[in-house]
Design a protein around this motif. Sequence first.
Motif, PDB file in Angstrom:
ATOM      1  N   VAL A   1       0.838  -1.204   0.000  1.00 17.92           N
ATOM      2  CA  VAL A   1       0.000   0.000   0.000  1.00 17.92           C
ATOM      3  C   VAL A   1       0.880   1.264   0.000  1.00 17.92           C
ATOM      4  O   VAL A   1       0.534   2.270  -0.628  1.00 17.92           O
ATOM      5  CB  VAL A   1      -1.014  -0.029   1.177  1.00 17.92           C
ATOM      6  CG1 VAL A   1      -0.338   0.129   2.524  1.00 17.92           C
ATOM      7  CG2 VAL A   1      -2.074   1.054   0.985  1.00 17.92           C
ATOM      8  N   GLU A   2       2.015   1.200   0.675  1.00 15.45           N
ATOM      9  CA  GLU A   2       2.941   2.340   0.642  1.00 15.45           C
ATOM     10  C   GLU A   2       3.527   2.510  -0.758  1.00 15.45           C
ATOM     11  O   GLU A   2       3.707   3.630  -1.239  1.00 15.45           O
ATOM     12  CB  GLU A   2       4.068   2.169   1.663  1.00 15.45           C
ATOM     13  CG  GLU A   2       3.629   2.483   3.089  1.00 15.45           C
ATOM     14  CD  GLU A   2       4.803   2.636   4.039  1.00 15.45           C
ATOM     15  OE1 GLU A   2       5.943   2.282   3.652  1.00 15.45           O
ATOM     16  OE2 GLU A   2       4.581   3.093   5.167  1.00 15.45           O
TER      17      GLU A   2
ATOM     18  N   LEU B   1      -5.483  14.561  -5.147  1.00 21.35           N
ATOM     19  CA  LEU B   1      -4.348  14.144  -4.329  1.00 21.35           C
ATOM     20  C   LEU B   1      -3.744  15.347  -3.591  1.00 21.35           C
ATOM     21  O   LEU B   1      -3.393  15.267  -2.411  1.00 21.35           O
ATOM     22  CB  LEU B   1      -3.303  13.479  -5.235  1.00 21.35           C
ATOM     23  CG  LEU B   1      -2.309  12.528  -4.588  1.00 21.35           C
ATOM     24  CD1 LEU B   1      -2.992  11.415  -3.818  1.00 21.35           C
ATOM     25  CD2 LEU B   1      -1.381  11.943  -5.658  1.00 21.35           C
TER      26      LEU B   1
ATOM     27  N   HIS C   1       1.234   7.093  -6.645  1.00 19.89           N
ATOM     28  CA  HIS C   1       0.327   8.242  -6.772  1.00 19.89           C
ATOM     29  C   HIS C   1       1.086   9.559  -6.594  1.00 19.89           C
ATOM     30  O   HIS C   1       0.897  10.508  -7.350  1.00 19.89           O
ATOM     31  CB  HIS C   1      -0.798   8.160  -5.732  1.00 19.89           C
ATOM     32  CG  HIS C   1      -1.822   7.117  -6.045  1.00 19.89           C
ATOM     33  ND1 HIS C   1      -2.408   7.006  -7.278  1.00 19.89           N
ATOM     34  CD2 HIS C   1      -2.380   6.144  -5.277  1.00 19.89           C
ATOM     35  CE1 HIS C   1      -3.279   5.999  -7.264  1.00 19.89           C
ATOM     36  NE2 HIS C   1      -3.276   5.464  -6.052  1.00 19.89           N
TER      37      HIS C   1
ATOM     38  N   PRO D   1      -4.017  -1.496  -2.189  1.00 20.92           N
ATOM     39  CA  PRO D   1      -4.118  -2.859  -1.668  1.00 20.92           C
ATOM     40  C   PRO D   1      -4.338  -2.860  -0.159  1.00 20.92           C
ATOM     41  O   PRO D   1      -3.946  -1.910   0.510  1.00 20.92           O
ATOM     42  CB  PRO D   1      -2.766  -3.486  -2.037  1.00 20.92           C
ATOM     43  CG  PRO D   1      -1.871  -2.384  -2.412  1.00 20.92           C
ATOM     44  CD  PRO D   1      -2.696  -1.161  -2.704  1.00 20.92           C
TER      45      PRO D   1
ATOM     46  N   ARG E   1       2.042   1.757  -3.501  1.00 20.57           N
ATOM     47  CA  ARG E   1       0.967   2.349  -4.316  1.00 20.57           C
ATOM     48  C   ARG E   1       0.865   3.853  -4.051  1.00 20.57           C
ATOM     49  O   ARG E   1       0.665   4.653  -4.973  1.00 20.57           O
ATOM     50  CB  ARG E   1      -0.361   1.651  -3.974  1.00 20.57           C
ATOM     51  CG  ARG E   1      -1.497   2.032  -4.879  1.00 20.57           C
ATOM     52  CD  ARG E   1      -1.394   1.345  -6.220  1.00 20.57           C
ATOM     53  NE  ARG E   1      -2.417   1.831  -7.121  1.00 20.57           N
ATOM     54  CZ  ARG E   1      -2.169   2.420  -8.300  1.00 20.57           C
ATOM     55  NH1 ARG E   1      -0.939   2.569  -8.716  1.00 20.57           N
ATOM     56  NH2 ARG E   1      -3.154   2.828  -9.059  1.00 20.57           N
ATOM     57  N   LEU E   2       0.997   4.208  -2.777  1.00 22.46           N
ATOM     58  CA  LEU E   2       0.952   5.628  -2.422  1.00 22.46           C
ATOM     59  C   LEU E   2       2.086   6.377  -3.118  1.00 22.46           C
ATOM     60  O   LEU E   2       1.877   7.472  -3.663  1.00 22.46           O
ATOM     61  CB  LEU E   2       1.068   5.802  -0.902  1.00 22.46           C
ATOM     62  CG  LEU E   2       1.161   7.250  -0.400  1.00 22.46           C
ATOM     63  CD1 LEU E   2      -0.130   8.018  -0.684  1.00 22.46           C
ATOM     64  CD2 LEU E   2       1.474   7.297   1.095  1.00 22.46           C
ATOM     65  N   LEU E   3       3.277   5.782  -3.127  1.00 22.99           N
ATOM     66  CA  LEU E   3       4.415   6.442  -3.792  1.00 22.99           C
ATOM     67  C   LEU E   3       4.165   6.586  -5.292  1.00 22.99           C
ATOM     68  O   LEU E   3       4.581   7.579  -5.896  1.00 22.99           O
ATOM     69  CB  LEU E   3       5.714   5.667  -3.534  1.00 22.99           C
ATOM     70  CG  LEU E   3       6.258   5.706  -2.110  1.00 22.99           C
ATOM     71  CD1 LEU E   3       7.667   5.116  -2.057  1.00 22.99           C
ATOM     72  CD2 LEU E   3       6.281   7.111  -1.551  1.00 22.99           C
TER      73      LEU E   3
END
Lengths: 77, 193
Positions: A13-14, B128, A20, B192, A16-18
């Motif tokens: 998930v981190e 964002l 974005h 996820p 994925r955040l990076l």
Amino acid sequence: MTDDLSGDAQTPVERRLLDHLGSLRSHPPQAPEYFAGNVVRTARWQAAARPYLDLAGGFGQSVVTAMQVVLQPRRTQ
Amino acid sequence: MGNDSAMDPDRTLVDRTVAGDLTAFETLVERHRDVVYRVAARTVGPAEAEDVSQDVFLRAFHKLRGFRGDAPFRAWLLRITHNVALNQAARRRPEPVEALDPQVGARDAEHERTPADMLEGHERRERLEAKLRLLATPHRAVLVLRDIEGLTYEEIAAVTETPLGSVKGRLHRARGEMIELLRRNTYDWELPE
């Protein structure tokens, strides 16, 4: 000066955040063209005015100090 | 950050500016305006970024005699940026960005079915950015410096005047907070579990 971020994320998930946040990196906000000129113009007049402002500040400080000296005995009476 | 001031490409320009050469200062501004503006815009929002950036450079100009060169000029400038932006963020009320989200989410869903990828990408980035501005200010600052600007942990520690371990902890909490904000959003960020 910049660092590779790919090994930085600990979890999926981190990561994925990076991904974005990477989209923000590729579309940075930009300073307007006139920005540097404005800054330098302001810096120029401030630099020119500074000795006078320092002088005025010093004079004001002297007045305050003098007033304190004059008023000090009256307070203690 | 390193202590090798002789390697700092800005050192000569700094010395010339201190000696009264404003064209050297203009070169410094041109060289660093983008990074200062980006960090300011993402810390205080685009509406105040220009004022904050101008304030940063003018403060730097007047403090330049005190620049010792034990860290690169860029890091010194970013430290001023960080402090000015945080002070500015603390002075004003937070922007009401959360209330806009449901409408934006509906528009996003429509655009997913259209070929207007650029528009969708633009809206996605706006959402964002809006989420980023909802983070606690110290968290936002460290997330911007690391995950968007790509500074090293050591650089961030110097810029924020925070111990290295605290930087890492703060960044971890910032990412967690950001992930929570995105999860609570109506838009599907495809995060996820």
